[in-house]
Design a protein around this motif. Structure first.
Motif, mmCIF file in Angstrom:
data_model
loop_
_atom_site.group_PDB
_atom_site.id
_atom_site.type_symbol
_atom_site.label_atom_id
_atom_site.label_comp_id
_atom_site.label_asym_id
_atom_site.label_seq_id
_atom_site.Cartn_x
_atom_site.Cartn_y
_atom_site.Cartn_z
ATOM 1 N N GLY A 57 0.817 -1.207 0.000
ATOM 2 C CA GLY A 57 0.000 0.000 0.000
ATOM 3 C C GLY A 57 0.849 1.254 0.000
ATOM 4 O O GLY A 57 0.551 2.223 -0.706
ATOM 5 N N ALA A 58 1.936 1.237 0.766
ATOM 6 C CA ALA A 58 2.847 2.386 0.769
ATOM 7 C C ALA A 58 3.491 2.562 -0.594
ATOM 8 O O ALA A 58 3.676 3.690 -1.069
ATOM 9 C CB ALA A 58 3.909 2.208 1.847
ATOM 10 N N TRP A 59 3.808 1.475 -1.270
ATOM 11 C CA TRP A 59 4.387 1.558 -2.613
ATOM 12 C C TRP A 59 3.390 2.185 -3.583
ATOM 13 O O TRP A 59 3.764 2.992 -4.436
ATOM 14 C CB TRP A 59 4.800 0.172 -3.094
ATOM 15 C CG TRP A 59 5.342 0.183 -4.486
ATOM 16 C CD1 TRP A 59 6.601 0.535 -4.876
ATOM 17 C CD2 TRP A 59 4.632 -0.149 -5.684
ATOM 18 N NE1 TRP A 59 6.712 0.430 -6.241
ATOM 19 C CE2 TRP A 59 5.520 0.017 -6.756
ATOM 20 C CE3 TRP A 59 3.340 -0.571 -5.940
ATOM 21 C CZ2 TRP A 59 5.151 -0.229 -8.072
ATOM 22 C CZ3 TRP A 59 2.972 -0.814 -7.242
ATOM 23 C CH2 TRP A 59 3.870 -0.650 -8.294
ATOM 24 N N LEU A 60 2.116 1.819 -3.453
ATOM 25 C CA LEU A 60 1.103 2.405 -4.333
ATOM 26 C C LEU A 60 0.953 3.903 -4.086
ATOM 27 O O LEU A 60 0.742 4.678 -5.022
ATOM 28 C CB LEU A 60 -0.241 1.704 -4.133
ATOM 29 C CG LEU A 60 -0.374 0.317 -4.731
ATOM 30 C CD1 LEU A 60 -1.685 -0.309 -4.283
ATOM 31 C CD2 LEU A 60 -0.313 0.370 -6.238
ATOM 32 N N ILE A 61 1.052 4.318 -2.848
ATOM 33 C CA ILE A 61 0.880 5.733 -2.523
ATOM 34 C C ILE A 61 2.063 6.556 -3.007
ATOM 35 O O ILE A 61 1.907 7.619 -3.598
ATOM 36 C CB ILE A 61 0.673 5.920 -1.009
ATOM 37 C CG1 ILE A 61 -0.660 5.307 -0.591
ATOM 38 C CG2 ILE A 61 0.715 7.389 -0.628
ATOM 39 C CD1 ILE A 61 -0.852 5.239 0.904
ATOM 40 N N PHE A 62 3.270 6.094 -2.761
ATOM 41 C CA PHE A 62 4.466 6.883 -3.025
ATOM 42 C C PHE A 62 5.214 6.453 -4.280
ATOM 43 O O PHE A 62 6.394 6.732 -4.422
ATOM 44 C CB PHE A 62 5.409 6.816 -1.807
ATOM 45 C CG PHE A 62 4.783 7.375 -0.578
ATOM 46 C CD1 PHE A 62 4.505 8.728 -0.484
ATOM 47 C CD2 PHE A 62 4.465 6.550 0.481
ATOM 48 C CE1 PHE A 62 3.929 9.250 0.654
ATOM 49 C CE2 PHE A 62 3.882 7.061 1.623
ATOM 50 C CZ PHE A 62 3.613 8.417 1.711
ATOM 51 N N TRP A 63 4.554 5.805 -5.210
ATOM 52 C CA TRP A 63 5.166 5.337 -6.447
ATOM 53 C C TRP A 63 5.552 6.536 -7.303
ATOM 54 O O TRP A 63 4.794 7.482 -7.465
ATOM 55 C CB TRP A 63 4.176 4.452 -7.182
ATOM 56 C CG TRP A 63 4.650 3.958 -8.495
ATOM 57 C CD1 TRP A 63 5.646 3.062 -8.699
ATOM 58 C CD2 TRP A 63 4.150 4.303 -9.782
ATOM 59 N NE1 TRP A 63 5.783 2.826 -10.047
ATOM 60 C CE2 TRP A 63 4.881 3.574 -10.727
ATOM 61 C CE3 TRP A 63 3.153 5.144 -10.214
ATOM 62 C CZ2 TRP A 63 4.648 3.669 -12.085
ATOM 63 C CZ3 TRP A 63 2.920 5.242 -11.564
ATOM 64 C CH2 TRP A 63 3.667 4.511 -12.485
ATOM 65 N N ASP A 64 6.749 6.516 -7.873
ATOM 66 C CA ASP A 64 7.234 7.609 -8.712
ATOM 67 C C ASP A 64 7.758 7.032 -10.021
ATOM 68 O O ASP A 64 8.848 6.468 -10.062
ATOM 69 C CB ASP A 64 8.334 8.383 -7.987
ATOM 70 C CG ASP A 64 8.760 9.614 -8.751
ATOM 71 O OD1 ASP A 64 8.038 10.035 -9.681
ATOM 72 O OD2 ASP A 64 9.819 10.170 -8.405
ATOM 73 N N PRO A 65 7.000 7.160 -11.101
ATOM 74 C CA PRO A 65 7.438 6.556 -12.365
ATOM 75 C C PRO A 65 8.685 7.219 -12.931
ATOM 76 O O PRO A 65 9.442 6.592 -13.652
ATOM 77 C CB PRO A 65 6.241 6.756 -13.296
ATOM 78 C CG PRO A 65 5.514 7.922 -12.729
ATOM 79 C CD PRO A 65 5.731 7.846 -11.240
ATOM 80 N N ARG A 66 8.935 8.489 -12.601
ATOM 81 C CA ARG A 66 10.123 9.168 -13.119
ATOM 82 C C ARG A 66 11.392 8.525 -12.580
ATOM 83 O O ARG A 66 12.394 8.445 -13.271
ATOM 84 C CB ARG A 66 10.085 10.644 -12.760
ATOM 85 C CG ARG A 66 8.999 11.383 -13.547
ATOM 86 C CD ARG A 66 8.886 12.762 -13.041
ATOM 87 N NE ARG A 66 8.301 12.635 -11.693
ATOM 88 C CZ ARG A 66 7.761 13.627 -11.025
ATOM 89 N NH1 ARG A 66 7.749 14.822 -11.529
ATOM 90 N NH2 ARG A 66 7.236 13.428 -9.843
#
Length: 81
Positions: A57-66
């Motif tokens: 869930g934390a990965w989904l919230i703070f995901w940064d594709p750049r």
């Protein structure tokens, strides 16, 4: 369109984290204290699963594709050299 996708990803991340925290709370405070023997190993596996769900869930919230794009570009540049 991208803002909508980011919003949905973050909303999903919050929902997944809430479910993981609720699951972990059930493991800590729920009726699983009566589990004995081999079921204690199952309880430990469920606790690790709850930790993984919260991390997801934390990965989904703070995901940064750049950041991923930059890493791929660096890897490609290293392969060329």
């Amino acid at each position: 369109m991208t803002r909508g996708i980011r919003f949905l990803r973050r909303l999903g991340g919050v929902a997944v984290m809430a479910a993981g925290i609720a699951f972990a709370a059930w493991l800590v405070f729920g009726p699983v204290h009566d589990w004995e023997g081999d079921m204690r190993l199952v309880k430990m596996a469920l606790g690790l699963t709850a930790t993984g769900v919260i991390s997801g869930g934390a990965w989904l919230i703070f995901w940064d594709p750049r950041a991923e794009d930059a890493t791929e570009e660096e890897a490609a540049a290293a392969d060329r050299a």
